[in-house]
Design an enzyme around this catalytic site. Structure first.
Site, PDB file in Angstrom:
ATOM      1  N   HIS A  70       0.835  -1.200   0.000  1.00 22.99           N
ATOM      2  CA  HIS A  70       0.000   0.000   0.000  1.00 22.99           C
ATOM      3  C   HIS A  70       0.875   1.257   0.000  1.00 22.99           C
ATOM      4  CE1 HIS A  70      -3.237  -2.765   0.806  1.00 22.99           C
ATOM      5  NE2 HIS A  70      -2.577  -3.208   1.851  1.00 22.99           N
ATOM      6  N   ASN A  87       9.799  -5.099   4.386  1.00 23.21           N
ATOM      7  CA  ASN A  87       8.436  -4.704   4.033  1.00 23.21           C
ATOM      8  C   ASN A  87       8.136  -3.379   4.710  1.00 23.21           C
ATOM      9  OD1 ASN A  87       8.374  -7.451   3.235  1.00 23.21           O
ATOM     10  ND2 ASN A  87       6.182  -7.562   3.632  1.00 23.21           N
TER      11      ASN A  87
END
Length: 175
Positions: A70, A87
């Site tokens: 996202h 991440n």
């Protein structure tokens, strides 16, 4: 194809269309060995990162296998060092402390998962295999194999902190 770009694509399940455009141009800029290509890729990188409110310098030191889940409203100080298979999720800030004993920027290890809206600041070291839970504030060293949760952050030792969080790990056999 550049090894870092290839590693990023592998983190997205091998689907090059899933890789955010700014990330593609970020890697192409860093790998380009001719001045014209560097300029073109940097322009494309800047245009595409602005669309997602991403603040990452074109020369940022980020290892193999970056995964940005996202990609929106992410800020990474240009001097931060990020390891392999990291991440990073939306709303994350990895920044600089401007005063005191922790004046400086973080160094983030390998296999680190950074949750939504987390903030990591100061001259600290985040170890390998670390999960930073969403909305956490980290301004202290984090040892390997740990989970950080909360504000102020609390460290919870865990032998497999990022198991099932870091998918499609890229293994760099060219060390």
């Amino acid at each position: 194809m550049d090894k870092k770009l290839e590693s990023d694509i592998s983190r997205y399940g091998g689907n090059k269309n899933s890789l955010p455009k700014f990330q593609k141009y970020f890697r192409k800029y860093q790998a380009a060995n001719n001045r014209v290509k560097k300029i073109v890729y940097k322009i494309l990188f800047v245009i595409n990162r602005k669309k997602n409110f991403i603040e990452i310098a074109a020369d940022a030191k980020i290892g193999y296998g970056l995964y940005i889940g996202h990609p929106f409203a992410i800020t990474i100080n240009p001097d931060v060092i990020i390891g392999n298979n990291c991440n990073i999720h939306k709303g994350v800030t990895i920044g600089q402390e401007n005063r005191g004993k922790k004046k400086g920027v973080p160094i983030i290890g390998d296999d680190v998962w950074i949750g939504i809206n987390s903030t990591i600041v100061g001259k600290i070291k985040v170890g390998n295999d670390v999960l930073i839970a969403p909305n956490s504030y980290v301004n202290f060293d984090v040892p390997d194999h740990s989970i950080v949760i909360g504000n102020p952050g609390k460290i919870i030792p865990n032998v497999h902190a990022t198991k099932d969080y870091i998918n499609n790990k890229f293994i760099n056999n060219q060390n």
